[in-house]
Motif scaffolding. Sequence first.
Motif, PDB file in Angstrom:
ATOM      1  N   ASP A  65      -5.355  -0.704  -4.057  1.00  0.00           N
ATOM      2  CA  ASP A  65      -4.768  -0.834  -2.727  1.00  0.00           C
ATOM      3  C   ASP A  65      -5.398  -2.041  -2.039  1.00  0.00           C
ATOM      4  O   ASP A  65      -6.233  -2.744  -2.623  1.00  0.00           O
ATOM      5  N   ALA A  66      -5.008  -2.298  -0.792  1.00  0.00           N
ATOM      6  CA  ALA A  66      -5.486  -3.507  -0.103  1.00  0.00           C
ATOM      7  C   ALA A  66      -6.999  -3.527   0.008  1.00  0.00           C
ATOM      8  O   ALA A  66      -7.645  -4.565  -0.198  1.00  0.00           O
ATOM      9  N   ALA A  67      -7.587  -2.379   0.317  1.00  0.00           N
ATOM     10  CA  ALA A  67      -9.044  -2.309   0.409  1.00  0.00           C
ATOM     11  C   ALA A  67      -9.678  -2.554  -0.956  1.00  0.00           C
ATOM     12  O   ALA A  67     -10.722  -3.217  -1.058  1.00  0.00           O
ATOM     13  N   ALA A 111      -5.180 -10.357  -0.967  1.00  0.00           N
ATOM     14  CA  ALA A 111      -6.263 -10.189  -0.002  1.00  0.00           C
ATOM     15  C   ALA A 111      -5.915 -10.842   1.332  1.00  0.00           C
ATOM     16  O   ALA A 111      -6.198 -10.287   2.403  1.00  0.00           O
ATOM     17  N   ARG A 112      -5.290 -12.014   1.296  1.00  0.00           N
ATOM     18  CA  ARG A 112      -4.938 -12.717   2.538  1.00  0.00           C
ATOM     19  C   ARG A 112      -3.887 -11.952   3.336  1.00  0.00           C
ATOM     20  O   ARG A 112      -3.871 -12.021   4.576  1.00  0.00           O
ATOM     21  N   HIS A 113      -3.011 -11.237   2.654  1.00  0.00           N
ATOM     22  CA  HIS A 113      -1.880 -10.606   3.329  1.00  0.00           C
ATOM     23  C   HIS A 113      -1.991  -9.089   3.424  1.00  0.00           C
ATOM     24  O   HIS A 113      -1.014  -8.422   3.806  1.00  0.00           O
ATOM     25  N   GLY A 114      -3.136  -8.538   3.098  1.00  0.00           N
ATOM     26  CA  GLY A 114      -3.340  -7.104   3.246  1.00  0.00           C
ATOM     27  C   GLY A 114      -2.487  -6.271   2.308  1.00  0.00           C
ATOM     28  O   GLY A 114      -2.008  -5.196   2.682  1.00  0.00           O
ATOM     29  N   ASP A 131       0.819  -1.206   0.000  1.00  0.00           N
ATOM     30  CA  ASP A 131       0.000   0.000   0.000  1.00  0.00           C
ATOM     31  C   ASP A 131       0.859   1.266   0.000  1.00  0.00           C
ATOM     32  O   ASP A 131       0.521   2.264  -0.638  1.00  0.00           O
ATOM     33  N   ARG A 159      -9.687  -6.322  -1.716  1.00  0.00           N
ATOM     34  CA  ARG A 159     -10.759  -7.029  -1.006  1.00  0.00           C
ATOM     35  C   ARG A 159     -12.117  -6.759  -1.642  1.00  0.00           C
ATOM     36  O   ARG A 159     -12.952  -7.655  -1.746  1.00  0.00           O
TER      37      ARG A 159
END
Length: 211
Positions: free
Chosen positions: A139-141, A198-201, A14, A144
């Motif tokens: 980004d991570a969000a 997704a698993r690791h942010g 991120d 997801r």
Amino acid sequence: MSVTGFWVVGVVPDGGIARLQAELPGADSYGLRDPERNGDLEWWSEESDPASFFDSGPYGPVPTELALRLQDALAALGSVDKRHEAVKEELLQLVPQREGVDLFCVSTRKGDPVAALHYGLGPAAVSQLPGWHGDFLLDAAGVRAALPAVEAALDLAPGRRSAVEERIRDWLAGMADGSDHDLDDLVGGPLRVLRHAARHGLGAAGMTLWY
């Protein structure tokens, strides 16, 4: 001289995404859909019967006018903005440098692997993929949020997967010098990377490249 089309999908921290978007012109718009350019593909939803895109020939599938029209329309979606090309160069330094669960890379000589995947999946499934013709920055969000739709598009039941892979094979044989393509990885590779992110942010990026 021949050219080779590449598609790279990899995880990105991120922090790296935030830095690019703050410092590099074009990073904040990289991979965003353009409704005006997408208008060139509206006909595809109406002419999506794969049987109408290729005829049988003595040496393999022969593209019809519809296949050539789709190829031209998809090529027009490729990033021509020099700012976005610079973003890709930066992203290539941020993604992992070796292929694995966090990096997917595939190439097609004289062809575009993203176009092959688009044809194989069809317009409804393609509309569920992030970004713009293989280019995206999440980004991570964002990863997801995008993952359920990506799973719906790429996590295929056996019968559907066989049909998609057959269409990919037709496209590569008829439109590129890439009939020996790793079909399984083209369908499963991007999903593998996004699930890992997704698993690791982590965030994720997709890049279409030509060399």
